[in-house]
Design a protein around this motif. Structure first.
Motif, PDB file in Angstrom:
ATOM      1  N   ALA A 271       0.696  -1.039   0.276  1.00 18.95           N
ATOM      2  CA  ALA A 271       0.074  -0.263  -0.317  1.00 18.95           C
ATOM      3  C   ALA A 271       0.944   1.434  -0.089  1.00 18.95           C
ATOM      4  CB  ALA A 271      -0.840   0.143   1.174  1.00 18.95           C
ATOM      5  N   GLY A 272       2.252   1.039  -0.387  1.00 20.07           N
ATOM      6  CA  GLY A 272       3.208   2.044   0.311  1.00 20.07           C
ATOM      7  C   GLY A 272       3.298   2.277   1.448  1.00 20.07           C
ATOM      8  N   VAL A 273       3.136   2.093   2.749  1.00 18.56           N
ATOM      9  CA  VAL A 273       3.170   2.761   4.145  1.00 18.56           C
ATOM     10  C   VAL A 273       4.280   2.835   4.505  1.00 18.56           C
ATOM     11  CG1 VAL A 273       2.472   2.180   6.157  1.00 18.56           C
ATOM     12  CG2 VAL A 273       0.925   2.798   4.024  1.00 18.56           C
ATOM     13  N   ARG A 274       5.134   3.251   4.550  1.00 14.84           N
ATOM     14  CA  ARG A 274       6.429   3.348   5.124  1.00 14.84           C
ATOM     15  C   ARG A 274       6.292   3.301   6.859  1.00 14.84           C
ATOM     16  NH1 ARG A 274       7.308   7.806   1.528  1.00 14.84           N
ATOM     17  NH2 ARG A 274       7.369   9.627   3.724  1.00 14.84           N
ATOM     18  N   THR A 275       6.874   2.707   7.181  1.00 14.28           N
ATOM     19  CA  THR A 275       7.668   2.769   8.862  1.00 14.28           C
ATOM     20  C   THR A 275       8.846   2.464   9.412  1.00 14.28           C
ATOM     21  OG1 THR A 275       7.772  -0.262   9.139  1.00 14.28           O
ATOM     22  CG2 THR A 275       5.952   0.156   9.088  1.00 14.28           C
ATOM     23  N   ASP A 276       8.946   2.987  10.232  1.00 19.21           N
ATOM     24  CA  ASP A 276      10.633   2.995  11.107  1.00 19.21           C
ATOM     25  C   ASP A 276      11.086   1.951  11.252  1.00 19.21           C
ATOM     26  OD1 ASP A 276       9.978   2.258  13.163  1.00 19.21           O
ATOM     27  OD2 ASP A 276       9.469   4.388  14.458  1.00 19.21           O
ATOM     28  N   ALA A 277      12.557   1.521  11.793  1.00 22.52           N
ATOM     29  CA  ALA A 277      13.001   0.571  12.155  1.00 22.52           C
ATOM     30  C   ALA A 277      12.518  -0.473  13.210  1.00 22.52           C
ATOM     31  CB  ALA A 277      14.700   0.829  12.383  1.00 22.52           C
ATOM     32  N   ASP A 278      11.466  -0.239  14.051  1.00 24.23           N
ATOM     33  CA  ASP A 278      11.041  -0.783  15.317  1.00 24.23           C
ATOM     34  C   ASP A 278       9.502  -0.602  14.552  1.00 24.23           C
ATOM     35  OD1 ASP A 278      13.378  -0.350  17.119  1.00 24.23           O
ATOM     36  OD2 ASP A 278      12.711   1.812  17.470  1.00 24.23           O
ATOM     37  N   GLY A 279       9.216  -1.339  13.980  1.00 24.88           N
ATOM     38  CA  GLY A 279       8.097  -1.130  12.975  1.00 24.88           C
ATOM     39  C   GLY A 279       6.954  -0.295  13.285  1.00 24.88           C
ATOM     40  N   PHE A 280       7.156   0.937  13.815  1.00 25.21           N
ATOM     41  CA  PHE A 280       6.006   1.236  14.319  1.00 25.21           C
ATOM     42  C   PHE A 280       5.485   2.029  12.746  1.00 25.21           C
ATOM     43  CE2 PHE A 280       8.329   2.009  18.378  1.00 25.21           C
ATOM     44  CZ  PHE A 280       7.082   1.376  18.413  1.00 25.21           C
ATOM     45  N   ILE A 281       4.765   2.840  12.667  1.00 22.48           N
ATOM     46  CA  ILE A 281       4.260   3.341  10.844  1.00 22.48           C
ATOM     47  C   ILE A 281       4.496   5.168  11.105  1.00 22.48           C
ATOM     48  CG2 ILE A 281       2.289   3.879   9.543  1.00 22.48           C
ATOM     49  CD1 ILE A 281       1.096   1.291  10.807  1.00 22.48           C
ATOM     50  N   ALA A 282       4.980   5.498   9.813  1.00 21.14           N
ATOM     51  CA  ALA A 282       5.412   6.804   9.993  1.00 21.14           C
ATOM     52  C   ALA A 282       4.960   8.029   9.773  1.00 21.14           C
ATOM     53  CB  ALA A 282       6.558   7.314   9.117  1.00 21.14           C
ATOM     54  N   VAL A 283       3.722   8.849  10.809  1.00 15.61           N
ATOM     55  CA  VAL A 283       2.515   9.570  10.369  1.00 15.61           C
ATOM     56  C   VAL A 283       2.785  11.124  10.783  1.00 15.61           C
ATOM     57  CG1 VAL A 283       1.028   7.736  10.612  1.00 15.61           C
ATOM     58  CG2 VAL A 283       2.362   9.867  12.971  1.00 15.61           C
ATOM     59  N   ASP A 284       1.878  12.039   9.685  1.00 17.45           N
ATOM     60  CA  ASP A 284       1.642  13.084  10.164  1.00 17.45           C
ATOM     61  C   ASP A 284       1.500  13.949  11.226  1.00 17.45           C
ATOM     62  OD1 ASP A 284      -0.196  13.007   9.136  1.00 17.45           O
ATOM     63  OD2 ASP A 284       0.476  14.240   7.108  1.00 17.45           O
ATOM     64  N   SER A 285       1.595  15.098  11.659  1.00 16.25           N
ATOM     65  CA  SER A 285       0.631  15.434  13.112  1.00 16.25           C
ATOM     66  C   SER A 285      -1.030  15.749  12.261  1.00 16.25           C
ATOM     67  CB  SER A 285       0.376  17.007  12.501  1.00 16.25           C
ATOM     68  OG  SER A 285       0.290  18.062  11.571  1.00 16.25           O
ATOM     69  N   ALA A 286      -1.540  15.370  11.117  1.00 13.30           N
ATOM     70  CA  ALA A 286      -2.714  14.442  11.109  1.00 13.30           C
ATOM     71  C   ALA A 286      -3.594  12.736  10.988  1.00 13.30           C
ATOM     72  CB  ALA A 286      -3.617  15.306   9.621  1.00 13.30           C
ATOM     73  N   GLN A 287      -2.326  12.178  11.465  1.00 14.90           N
ATOM     74  CA  GLN A 287      -2.115  10.756  11.011  1.00 14.90           C
ATOM     75  C   GLN A 287      -2.173  10.255  10.405  1.00 14.90           C
ATOM     76  OE1 GLN A 287      -1.412  11.054  15.292  1.00 14.90           O
ATOM     77  NE2 GLN A 287      -1.630   9.263  14.593  1.00 14.90           N
ATOM     78  N   ALA A 312      -7.153  10.007  21.399  1.00 17.15           N
ATOM     79  CA  ALA A 312      -7.407  11.840  21.123  1.00 17.15           C
ATOM     80  C   ALA A 312      -6.866  11.604  19.385  1.00 17.15           C
ATOM     81  CB  ALA A 312      -5.865  11.714  21.780  1.00 17.15           C
ATOM     82  N   GLU A 313      -5.876  10.435  19.284  1.00 15.50           N
ATOM     83  CA  GLU A 313      -5.667  10.274  17.618  1.00 15.50           C
ATOM     84  C   GLU A 313      -7.178   9.546  16.607  1.00 15.50           C
ATOM     85  OE1 GLU A 313      -0.928   9.081  18.926  1.00 15.50           O
ATOM     86  OE2 GLU A 313      -2.420   7.872  18.003  1.00 15.50           O
ATOM     87  N   ALA A 314      -7.431   9.118  16.831  1.00 12.80           N
ATOM     88  CA  ALA A 314      -9.168   7.970  16.610  1.00 12.80           C
ATOM     89  C   ALA A 314     -10.180  10.014  16.420  1.00 12.80           C
ATOM     90  CB  ALA A 314      -9.771   7.596  17.580  1.00 12.80           C
ATOM     91  N   ARG A 315      -9.761  10.554  17.242  1.00  8.68           N
ATOM     92  CA  ARG A 315     -10.511  11.953  17.157  1.00  8.68           C
ATOM     93  C   ARG A 315     -10.531  12.724  15.857  1.00  8.68           C
ATOM     94  NH1 ARG A 315     -14.796  14.364  19.044  1.00  8.68           N
ATOM     95  NH2 ARG A 315     -14.597  12.174  21.382  1.00  8.68           N
TER      96      ARG A 315
END
Length: 315
Positions: A271-287, A312-315
């Motif tokens: 899907a073209g979704v990037r993660t960091d070295a620890d497996g966390f999905i990279a997101v911007d300030s709007a998730q 909070a991020e869900a909202r």
């Protein structure tokens, strides 16, 4: 669907509910227990035990309030009660999703591309996606494969091992909470850690000192510099070898030794979704992720890993 949410923990659940309330057609996918780790193996059962522990901690002051008698802890009964609470909350949770006409899909979602996921043999398309797959406990290599070494998954989902002497490992939130709770439920706790309790948290030093003082008032003390070097089974007990040649024999071990994001089975690259070295999905300030129309919230995208962040991020 207008929106497909992957994961039904607090973040995924709230996102799905808010979207449905705003008129979107919504589906939510869950591969395990509805409600995720928070409802089944985290916040809900832990808070159930915490409320009991606070009552037990207040008991010495009951006589002056006019209440006399003896309260005896029963960890087995406390374990059964938290399962009852979890099942009650889960039933309400699923009922509310149904009343909002949110499609609840069971299975593991894997991205085919940026617009579709596969769930088993079925392909589902959506206008946008929210990834809310949470995290799972991680055991250090020297503790893996040893019977009677538990994470919070086993603590809340399986009847407890026999024995009342427990080694509690970890200096984070799980270790700190359980250091207060478990002794109130009748267990003898040996609290072991490498550093200082909550040293990596965002709490100030004055806040941590106040917490240490409060725990000390209840007889809870930590042993920094005591992270186990080796562990082995000894019949129905566990032998822990600590720095300085110290040995501890306990009936079982509860390890609060960190968590890992659940992202490795999602086929995010498709899907073209990037993660960091620890497996966390990279997101911007709007998730937003690196892929158009795909967002990520909660533990899988936030190393702070709290339910409050996910909500909070869900909202």
């Amino acid at each position: 669907f207008d929106l497909l949410v992957i994961g039904s923990g607090p973040g995924g659940y709230r996102a799905a509910v808010l979207a449905a309330q705003r008129g979107l057609s919504v589906a939510i996918v869950e591969r395990d227990s509805w409600g995720g780790a928070c409802l089944n193996r985290g916040c809900v059962p832990k808070k159930t035990w915490y409320s009991t522990a606070r009552l037990a901690a207040a008991a010495p002051g009951f006589p002056e309030r006019g209440l006399r008698g003896v309260l005896a802890p029963d960890i087995a009964a406390a374990w059964r009660y938290q399962r009852k609470v979890v099942e009650t909350v889960r039933a309400s949770y699923i009922d509310y999703l149904a009343r909002l006409k949110i499609a609840c899909l069971n299975g593991t979602a894997r991205f085919i591309d940026g617009e579709h996921v596969a769930i088993g043999a079925e392909t589902i398309g959506a206008g946008c996606f929210i990834i809310a797959t949470g995290s799972r406990p991680v055991l250090p290599k020297n503790l893996r494969g040893i019977p009677r070494v538990l994470t919070t998954d086993e603590l809340f989902e399986r009847p407890l091992p026999s024995g009342a002497r427990v080694a509690l490992l970890g200096s984070g939130a799980v270790g700190t909470e359980m250091a207060f709770i478990l002794p109130r439920l009748g267990l003898e706790v040996v609290w072991l850690m490498g550093g200082e309790a909550l040293a990596r948290s965002r709490f100030s030093e004055s806040a941590r000192k106040r917490l240490r003082d409060a725990l000390s008032a209840h007889g809870v003390t930590a042993r920094p510099g005591s992270r186990p070097l080796r562990a082995a089974s000894e019949g129905e007990r566990v032998l822990l070898e600590l720095p300085g040649g110290v040995r501890e024999r306990v009936d079982w071990v509860l390890a609060g030794t960190g968590r890992r994001p659940n992202t490795d089975e999602l086929e995010l690259r498709a899907a073209g979704v990037r993660t960091d070295a620890d497996g966390f999905i990279a997101v911007d300030s709007a998730q937003r992720t690196s892929a158009q129309r795909i967002y990520a919230i909660g533990d899988c995208a936030n190393p702070a890993m709290t339910a409050n962040h996910a909500l909070a991020e869900a909202r």
